[in-house]
Design a protein around this motif. Structure first.
Motif, PDB file in Angstrom:
ATOM      1  N   ARG A 138       0.841  -1.210   0.000  1.00 55.83           N
ATOM      2  CA  ARG A 138       0.000   0.000   0.000  1.00 55.83           C
ATOM      3  C   ARG A 138       0.869   1.250   0.000  1.00 55.83           C
ATOM      4  O   ARG A 138       0.643   2.185  -0.783  1.00 55.83           O
ATOM      5  CB  ARG A 138      -0.922  -0.015   1.223  1.00 55.83           C
ATOM      6  CG  ARG A 138      -1.764   1.245   1.353  1.00 55.83           C
ATOM      7  CD  ARG A 138      -2.656   1.199   2.570  1.00 55.83           C
ATOM      8  NE  ARG A 138      -1.961   1.068   3.829  1.00 55.83           N
ATOM      9  CZ  ARG A 138      -1.326   2.074   4.462  1.00 55.83           C
ATOM     10  NH1 ARG A 138      -1.293   3.283   3.931  1.00 55.83           N
ATOM     11  NH2 ARG A 138      -0.736   1.871   5.622  1.00 55.83           N
TER      12      ARG A 138
ATOM     13  N   LEU B  67      -0.585   4.934  -1.361  1.00 57.89           N
ATOM     14  CA  LEU B  67      -1.990   4.970  -0.949  1.00 57.89           C
ATOM     15  C   LEU B  67      -2.119   5.068   0.566  1.00 57.89           C
ATOM     16  O   LEU B  67      -1.399   4.384   1.296  1.00 57.89           O
ATOM     17  CB  LEU B  67      -2.711   3.693  -1.393  1.00 57.89           C
ATOM     18  CG  LEU B  67      -2.901   3.473  -2.879  1.00 57.89           C
ATOM     19  CD1 LEU B  67      -3.429   2.073  -3.136  1.00 57.89           C
ATOM     20  CD2 LEU B  67      -3.852   4.509  -3.436  1.00 57.89           C
TER      21      LEU B  67
ATOM     22  N   ARG C  70      -7.693   5.706   1.115  1.00 57.02           N
ATOM     23  CA  ARG C  70      -7.807   5.563  -0.345  1.00 57.02           C
ATOM     24  C   ARG C  70      -7.993   4.101  -0.751  1.00 57.02           C
ATOM     25  O   ARG C  70      -8.802   3.781  -1.612  1.00 57.02           O
ATOM     26  CB  ARG C  70      -6.568   6.116  -1.042  1.00 57.02           C
ATOM     27  CG  ARG C  70      -6.534   7.583  -1.114  1.00 57.02           C
ATOM     28  CD  ARG C  70      -7.359   8.017  -2.295  1.00 57.02           C
ATOM     29  NE  ARG C  70      -7.196   9.452  -2.442  1.00 57.02           N
ATOM     30  CZ  ARG C  70      -8.088  10.235  -2.967  1.00 57.02           C
ATOM     31  NH1 ARG C  70      -9.214   9.748  -3.404  1.00 57.02           N
ATOM     32  NH2 ARG C  70      -7.885  11.513  -3.049  1.00 57.02           N
ATOM     33  N   LEU C  71      -7.220   3.207  -0.131  1.00 59.56           N
ATOM     34  CA  LEU C  71      -7.355   1.784  -0.436  1.00 59.56           C
ATOM     35  C   LEU C  71      -8.738   1.293  -0.028  1.00 59.56           C
ATOM     36  O   LEU C  71      -9.380   0.533  -0.757  1.00 59.56           O
ATOM     37  CB  LEU C  71      -6.266   0.965   0.261  1.00 59.56           C
ATOM     38  CG  LEU C  71      -6.296  -0.539  -0.003  1.00 59.56           C
ATOM     39  CD1 LEU C  71      -6.208  -0.858  -1.494  1.00 59.56           C
ATOM     40  CD2 LEU C  71      -5.186  -1.237   0.762  1.00 59.56           C
TER      41      LEU C  71
ATOM     42  N   ARG D 118     -11.265   2.166  -2.628  1.00 57.16           N
ATOM     43  CA  ARG D 118     -11.149   1.273  -3.790  1.00 57.16           C
ATOM     44  C   ARG D 118     -11.838  -0.063  -3.552  1.00 57.16           C
ATOM     45  O   ARG D 118     -12.378  -0.669  -4.467  1.00 57.16           O
ATOM     46  CB  ARG D 118      -9.674   0.974  -4.094  1.00 57.16           C
ATOM     47  CG  ARG D 118      -8.944   2.039  -4.810  1.00 57.16           C
ATOM     48  CD  ARG D 118      -7.582   1.521  -5.208  1.00 57.16           C
ATOM     49  NE  ARG D 118      -6.790   2.577  -5.813  1.00 57.16           N
ATOM     50  CZ  ARG D 118      -5.569   2.392  -6.281  1.00 57.16           C
ATOM     51  NH1 ARG D 118      -4.996   1.204  -6.223  1.00 57.16           N
ATOM     52  NH2 ARG D 118      -4.911   3.388  -6.809  1.00 57.16           N
TER      53      ARG D 118
ATOM     54  N   ARG E 232      -9.514  -9.541  -3.643  1.00 56.17           N
ATOM     55  CA  ARG E 232      -9.795  -8.132  -3.964  1.00 56.17           C
ATOM     56  C   ARG E 232      -8.623  -7.228  -3.590  1.00 56.17           C
ATOM     57  O   ARG E 232      -8.302  -6.282  -4.310  1.00 56.17           O
ATOM     58  CB  ARG E 232     -11.076  -7.676  -3.269  1.00 56.17           C
ATOM     59  CG  ARG E 232     -12.306  -8.276  -3.900  1.00 56.17           C
ATOM     60  CD  ARG E 232     -13.631  -7.662  -3.481  1.00 56.17           C
ATOM     61  NE  ARG E 232     -13.631  -6.800  -2.345  1.00 56.17           N
ATOM     62  CZ  ARG E 232     -14.232  -7.064  -1.171  1.00 56.17           C
ATOM     63  NH1 ARG E 232     -14.872  -8.191  -1.011  1.00 56.17           N
ATOM     64  NH2 ARG E 232     -14.200  -6.200  -0.192  1.00 56.17           N
TER      65      ARG E 232
ATOM     66  N   ALA F  95      -6.599  -4.911  -6.231  1.00 57.02           N
ATOM     67  CA  ALA F  95      -6.518  -3.460  -6.018  1.00 57.02           C
ATOM     68  C   ALA F  95      -5.074  -2.962  -6.000  1.00 57.02           C
ATOM     69  O   ALA F  95      -4.806  -1.825  -6.381  1.00 57.02           O
ATOM     70  CB  ALA F  95      -7.207  -3.089  -4.702  1.00 57.02           C
TER      71      ALA F  95
END
Length: 97
Positions: A15, A20, A24-25, A28, A53, A57
């Protein structure tokens, strides 16, 4: 090391390499920043679907999230870069009394 701790350590490293924030993550992924924090601290048992996921991402393989080496080999294009706010991400430090 337990699987949750490995996942959390690698998630945080990846991350930050992407620049990020947890927020923000989370956006998403459609989860809360608190959930990302729980995963990074190894306090949440993520489902296989959630791990899938997360990997998508971050643009990595699921196996990368469980790399036990302690230091993922990040290609140059994944080296830490400036966040969307224009700064390099900083690790949180503990406050001293």
């Amino acid at each position: 090391m337990r699987g949750r701790k490995i996942l959390g350590r690698n998630l945080r490293q990846l991350r930050l390499a992407e620049g990020l924030s947890q927020e923000r993550l989370a956006v998403r992924l459609g989860v809360t920043a608190a959930r990302i924090s729980e995963i990074e601290r190894g306090n949440y048992a993520s489902s296989v679907d959630s791990v899938e996921r997360l990997a998508k991402a971050l643009g990595v393989k699921i196996a990368d999230l469980f790399d036990e080496s302690g230091s993922l080999a990040l290609p140059e294009e994944r080296a830490p870069r400036k966040s969307e706010e224009g700064r390099l991400p900083r690790a949180k430090t503990k406050k001293r009394d």
